[in-house]
Design a protein around this motif. Structure first.
Motif, PDB file in Angstrom:
ATOM      1  N   ASP A 100     -64.652  22.040  30.646  1.00  0.00           N
ATOM      2  CA  ASP A 100     -64.167  20.902  31.440  1.00  0.00           C
ATOM      3  C   ASP A 100     -64.645  19.555  30.907  1.00  0.00           C
ATOM      4  N   MET A 101     -65.277  19.559  29.739  1.00  0.00           N
ATOM      5  CA  MET A 101     -65.754  18.320  29.137  1.00  0.00           C
ATOM      6  C   MET A 101     -64.579  17.363  28.916  1.00  0.00           C
ATOM      7  N   GLY A 102     -64.682  16.157  29.456  1.00  0.00           N
ATOM      8  CA  GLY A 102     -63.637  15.163  29.288  1.00  0.00           C
ATOM      9  C   GLY A 102     -62.520  15.238  30.312  1.00  0.00           C
ATOM     10  N   ASP A 103     -62.617  16.193  31.256  1.00  0.00           N
ATOM     11  CA  ASP A 103     -61.600  16.292  32.306  1.00  0.00           C
ATOM     12  C   ASP A 103     -61.675  15.079  33.237  1.00  0.00           C
ATOM     13  N   PRO A 104     -60.563  14.744  33.906  1.00  0.00           N
ATOM     14  CA  PRO A 104     -60.542  13.556  34.763  1.00  0.00           C
ATOM     15  C   PRO A 104     -61.427  13.679  36.005  1.00  0.00           C
ATOM     16  N   ILE A 105     -62.046  12.565  36.379  1.00  0.00           N
ATOM     17  CA  ILE A 105     -62.745  12.413  37.659  1.00  0.00           C
ATOM     18  C   ILE A 105     -61.959  11.392  38.458  1.00  0.00           C
ATOM     19  N   TYR A 106     -61.642  11.739  39.705  1.00  0.00           N
ATOM     20  CA  TYR A 106     -60.858  10.864  40.562  1.00  0.00           C
ATOM     21  C   TYR A 106     -61.709  10.369  41.728  1.00  0.00           C
ATOM     22  N   THR A 107     -61.471   9.143  42.150  1.00  0.00           N
ATOM     23  CA  THR A 107     -62.183   8.650  43.321  1.00  0.00           C
ATOM     24  C   THR A 107     -61.709   9.407  44.555  1.00  0.00           C
ATOM     25  N   ILE A 108     -62.637   9.736  45.434  1.00  0.00           N
ATOM     26  CA  ILE A 108     -62.310  10.576  46.588  1.00  0.00           C
ATOM     27  C   ILE A 108     -61.627   9.802  47.713  1.00  0.00           C
ATOM     28  N   ALA A 109     -61.687   8.467  47.673  1.00  0.00           N
ATOM     29  CA  ALA A 109     -61.069   7.644  48.719  1.00  0.00           C
ATOM     30  C   ALA A 109     -60.996   6.202  48.238  1.00  0.00           C
ATOM     31  N   ASN A 110     -60.247   5.377  48.959  1.00  0.00           N
ATOM     32  CA  ASN A 110     -60.236   3.943  48.677  1.00  0.00           C
ATOM     33  C   ASN A 110     -61.656   3.400  48.771  1.00  0.00           C
ATOM     34  N   GLY A 111     -61.966   2.405  47.953  1.00  0.00           N
ATOM     35  CA  GLY A 111     -63.307   1.847  48.041  1.00  0.00           C
ATOM     36  C   GLY A 111     -63.582   0.734  47.049  1.00  0.00           C
ATOM     37  N   TYR A 112     -64.855   0.396  46.961  1.00  0.00           N
ATOM     38  CA  TYR A 112     -65.352  -0.706  46.139  1.00  0.00           C
ATOM     39  C   TYR A 112     -66.410  -0.165  45.186  1.00  0.00           C
ATOM     40  N   VAL A 113     -66.240  -0.389  43.887  1.00  0.00           N
ATOM     41  CA  VAL A 113     -67.200   0.094  42.895  1.00  0.00           C
ATOM     42  C   VAL A 113     -68.443  -0.792  42.923  1.00  0.00           C
ATOM     43  N   SER A 114     -69.561  -0.216  43.337  1.00  0.00           N
ATOM     44  CA  SER A 114     -70.806  -0.989  43.447  1.00  0.00           C
ATOM     45  C   SER A 114     -71.704  -0.814  42.228  1.00  0.00           C
ATOM     46  N   PHE A 115     -71.393   0.199  41.392  1.00  0.00           N
ATOM     47  CA  PHE A 115     -72.263   0.484  40.245  1.00  0.00           C
ATOM     48  C   PHE A 115     -71.485   1.347  39.259  1.00  0.00           C
ATOM     49  N   ALA A 116     -71.608   1.058  37.971  1.00  0.00           N
ATOM     50  CA  ALA A 116     -70.948   1.871  36.939  1.00  0.00           C
ATOM     51  C   ALA A 116     -71.681   1.651  35.612  1.00  0.00           C
ATOM     52  N   LYS A 117     -72.690   2.500  35.354  1.00  0.00           N
ATOM     53  CA  LYS A 117     -73.531   2.312  34.164  1.00  0.00           C
ATOM     54  C   LYS A 117     -74.085   3.642  33.659  1.00  0.00           C
TER      55      LYS A 117
END
Length: 207
Positions: free
Chosen positions: A98-115
């Motif tokens: 599953d390496m490289g498979d898509p990750i989807y957000t579970i609901a509407n929202g606001y990205v507070s961190f991505a690092k």
């Protein structure tokens, strides 16, 4: 000659004042950031964000892989199993299939961190959700790629990254947490005390 010297001195003085001005502004900005980085200020920030962007308030939740119902994946380490604070989603093929498979957000929202925070976490995405008047946070860890950035408003089901292995530490999988206490540190992923953490699968199925 005297006039040239006076002009040179004036330019030097002006240059020094400009440098001092820039330094003061940078210091002021840093102070403001520190001052507003309290839980109360951040809570107010999210209140304002969702008030101004009501289309991004969550109305329901889906699974983060094999959308919407995790088809082709299994929960390899469930919430509370071995004191686990989330769910580990693996592809049914096992290993790194599953390496490289898509990750989807579970609901509407606001990205507070991505690092990429390295260590056992690797690349991490944190999303704040407003749902039925309350705030929740979803945490997606060990990502191979990140497709969003802090400050993004996102809809349920969009791809936010890909499944990874925390830079080679584990076999590829997605570690998902859902929290109802949104200002906690990233934590360790395992703990006997589960306050602030919810069972992700149970929460998603109910909502």
């Amino acid at each position: 000659m005297t006039r040239l010297i006076l002009v040179s001195i004036f330019v030097i003085i002006l240059s020094c004042k400009e440098k001092q001005k820039v330094s003061t502004i940078q210091h002021s900005k840093a102070t403001v950031v520190t001052h507003t980085n309290t839980s109360q200020d951040r809570y107010q920030k999210y209140t304002t964000v969702f008030k101004n962007n009501p289309d991004f308030i969550a109305t329901s939740f889906d699974f983060p892989v094999g959308k919407p119902n995790a088809k082709g994946y299994y929960n390899a380490q469930k919430f509370k199993e071995n004191n686990h604070l989330g769910d580990d989603w693996n592809g049914v093929g096992g290993g790194n299939t599953d390496m490289g498979d898509p990750i989807y957000t579970i609901a509407n929202g606001y990205v507070s961190f991505a690092k990429d925070i390295q260590g056992g976490w690797g690349k991490v995405i944190r999303v704040i959700h407003k749902f039925k008047g309350k705030y929740y946070e979803s945490v997606y860890a060990h990502c191979n790629s990140i497709f969003v950035k802090e400050g993004d408003l996102i809809k349920k089901g969009i791809q936010i990254g890909t499944i990874g292995n925390a830079n080679g530490i584990y076999k590829a999988h997605l570690h998902l947490e859902i929290r109802d206490s949104i200002f906690m540190d990233i934590g360790g992923g395992y703990a006997i005390e589960t306050g602030g953490y919810l069972d992700p699968t149970d929460f998603i199925k109910k909502n």
